[in-house]
Design a protein around this motif. Structure first.
Motif, short mmCIF file in Angstrom:
data_model
loop_
_atom_site.label_atom_id
_atom_site.label_comp_id
_atom_site.label_asym_id
_atom_site.label_seq_id
_atom_site.Cartn_x
_atom_site.Cartn_y
_atom_site.Cartn_z
N UNK A 78 0.84 -1.20 0.00
CA UNK A 78 0.00 0.00 0.00
C UNK A 78 0.87 1.25 0.00
N UNK A 79 0.60 2.16 -0.94
CA UNK A 79 1.16 3.51 -0.92
C UNK A 79 0.03 4.50 -1.09
N UNK A 80 -0.02 5.48 -0.24
CA UNK A 80 -1.13 6.43 -0.22
C UNK A 80 -1.26 7.19 -1.53
N UNK A 81 -0.15 7.49 -2.18
CA UNK A 81 -0.19 8.29 -3.40
C UNK A 81 -1.09 7.69 -4.48
N UNK A 82 -1.31 6.39 -4.42
CA UNK A 82 -2.13 5.74 -5.44
C UNK A 82 -3.59 6.17 -5.39
N UNK A 83 -3.99 6.84 -4.31
CA UNK A 83 -5.39 7.19 -4.11
C UNK A 83 -5.62 8.70 -4.10
N UNK A 84 -4.67 9.44 -4.64
CA UNK A 84 -4.70 10.90 -4.52
C UNK A 84 -5.98 11.52 -5.07
N UNK A 85 -6.53 10.97 -6.12
CA UNK A 85 -7.71 11.57 -6.73
C UNK A 85 -8.95 11.50 -5.83
N UNK A 86 -8.88 10.65 -4.80
CA UNK A 86 -10.04 10.49 -3.90
C UNK A 86 -9.82 11.11 -2.53
N UNK A 87 -8.73 11.89 -2.35
CA UNK A 87 -8.42 12.45 -1.03
C UNK A 87 -9.57 13.31 -0.48
N UNK A 88 -10.16 14.14 -1.32
CA UNK A 88 -11.15 15.11 -0.83
C UNK A 88 -12.34 14.40 -0.20
N UNK A 89 -12.86 13.38 -0.86
CA UNK A 89 -14.01 12.65 -0.32
C UNK A 89 -13.66 11.92 0.97
#
Length: 334
Positions: free
Chosen positions: A276-287
Motif C-alpha cells: 500500500x502507498x497512499x499516493x495511489x489514491x490521490x484523486x479520492x483524497x477530498x471525499x
C-alpha cells in the motif's frame, strides 16, 4: 531569530537510528525564490516512512544525502510568498518542510490548512496522511465485507488508532495488536473488540487465534516481523493482507527480511498480499477527508497525540516513534 538551527544527516544508520545520526547546524534563514514560500514552522510530523529516507538503499521516498537537510511533513505560517496562490499569514501544509524553524517550500507542494473545522495539526493526523492511509488501506485495498474480522498491528499508532475506528463505523470486527497494556486498553476504548500486547505475549499465533476465533479476514500490517507471521497463520480463505509499513524492521532496514515463508499458506488460503502507498489514491483524497472530518465532528472518531516540543527534540521524537515508545500520532511543536 537571525539563525535557523537545522538538522542535517550525519551518517546512515546500520541498525536502529539514534539522534547521533544527525547534527544540528546553525544556518541562515533562507530566501524564497520564484515559485517558493518562506514558512515559519509550527508543527513537524515524524513518520515511519522517513526511515527509508536515511538509508542509502533504493526506496519509494527520495533519500537524504549525507550532509543534507532532513525533510518531512509539516505545517507552518507563510512569512513571504513568491506565488500568487499564497500570501503572508496563510497556514499551509507540505511534505517539503525541513527540520528547522524556517523553511522554503515549493508553492506547488503547499495546501492551505483549514484551521476553523479542526486544529491545524489535525492535517498531519486524522485529516492527513495517517487518516487517509487508514481509510484507503482498509476500505479500498483491504476491501472488507460487513462483519469480517480485521486485525491491525501498531493499533494505537497514528494509522492504527484511526483504522480501528473506521472498521467499527463500517460494521467490521476490529482486533488490535499493540505494545503495552495501556495501549491495548486505549484501543478498546476506541472500539476494538479485543487486543493483544505483543511484547508480553509468549504465543503470538495462539493469542491471535484466541482473539480472532473466526479467523482473520483482513490484516492491516503496519509492522512486519513476527506479527505478520502470526496473522498469516490465522488467515482465512481468501483473506487479504495489506502491507502498510515495516516499522519492526527499523533496526535492520538494509538487511534481508528473514522470517517464515508463507507460500504454502498463501496457496492454501488463496490469500491476497498487497503493498500500500497512499499516493495511489490521490484523486479520492477530498471525499475521504470529508468522511474523516464528519466522523470526528459526530464524535465517532477520536485520536491521541504524542507531542514533543522544540527543534532540538525532533530526532529523539523520530527515534522513539520507530521504537514504538510514542502513544498516538507523534508530532513536534515548534
Amino acid at each position: 531569530m537571525t539563525v535557523n538551527p537545522s538538522w542535517v544527516l550525519r551518517s546512515h544508520p546500520t541498525a536502529m537510528p539514534t539522534p547521533d545520526n544527525w547534527t544540528l547546524e546553525d544556518r541562515a534563514i533562507p530566501d524564497a525564490v520564484d515559485g517558493e514560500l518562506l514558512v515559519k514552522t509550527m508543527w513537524l510530523s515524524v513518520d515511519p516512512y522517513m526511515r527509508g529516507r536515511i538509508s542509502p538503499a533504493k526506496n519509494y521516498a527520495a533519500g537524504i544525502p549525507l550532509g543534507g537537510l532532513m525533510k518531512g511533513g509539516g505545517i507552518g505560517e507563510v512569512i513571504a510568498s513568491n506565488s500568487p496562490d499564497f500570501k503572508p499569514g496563510d497556514v499551509v501544509i507540505s511534505d517539503y518542510f525541513g527540520w528547522q524553524p524556517f523553511s522554503t517550500i515549493p508553492a506547488g507542494s503547499a495546501k492551505i490548512v483549514d484551521t476553523v473545522s479542526a486544529p491545524a495539526q489535525a492535517a498531519l493526523s486524522y485529516l492527513g496522511m495517517p487518516g487517509l492511509t487508514a481509510y484507503f488501506s482498509l476500505l479500498k485495498t483491504g476491501a472488507p465485507k460487513e462483519g469480517e474480522t480485521v486485525l491491525i498491528s501498531a493499533a494505537s499508532g497514528a494509522v492504527g488508532q484511526i483504522a480501528g475506528q473506521i472498521a467499527r463505523i463500517r460494521g467490521l470486527d476490529p482486533v488490535a495488536i499493540a505494545g503495552t497494556d495501556t495501549k491495548v486498553a486505549w484501543c478498546k476504548e476506541l472500539g476494538y473488540r479485543a487486543g493483544i500486547n505483543h511484547r508480553t505475549s509468549t504465543d503470538l499465533v495462539g493469542d491471535v487465534a484466541a482473539a480472532c476465533p473466526n479467523g482473520v479476514d483482513v490484516f492491516l500490517d503496519n509492522t512486519a516481523g513476527p506479527l505478520h507471521d502470526a496473522a498469516m497463520l490465522n488467515l482465512n480463505t481468501f483473506g487479504r493482507v495489506v502491507i502498510v509499513g515495516t516499522i519492526a524492521l527499523a533496526d535492520k532496514f538494509d538487511k534481508p527480511d528473514i522470517g517464515m515463508r508463507h507460500l504454502r499458506q498463501t496457496l492454501i488460503t488463496r490469500a491476497r498480499i498487497q503493498g500500500f502507498l497512499l499516493d495511489d489514491f490521490e484523486e479520492d483524497y477530498t471525499n475521504a477527508a470529508a468522511d474523516l472530518l464528519s466522523w470526528h465532528q459526530q464524535g465517532l472518531l477520536k485520536t491521541r497525540e504524542d507531542i514533543a516540543e522544540g527543534i532540538e527534540a525532533v530526532p529523539g521524537a523520530f527515534v522513539r516513534m520507530l521504537k514504538g515508545e510514542n502513544f498516538g500520532k507523534q508530532l513536534v511543536k515548534l
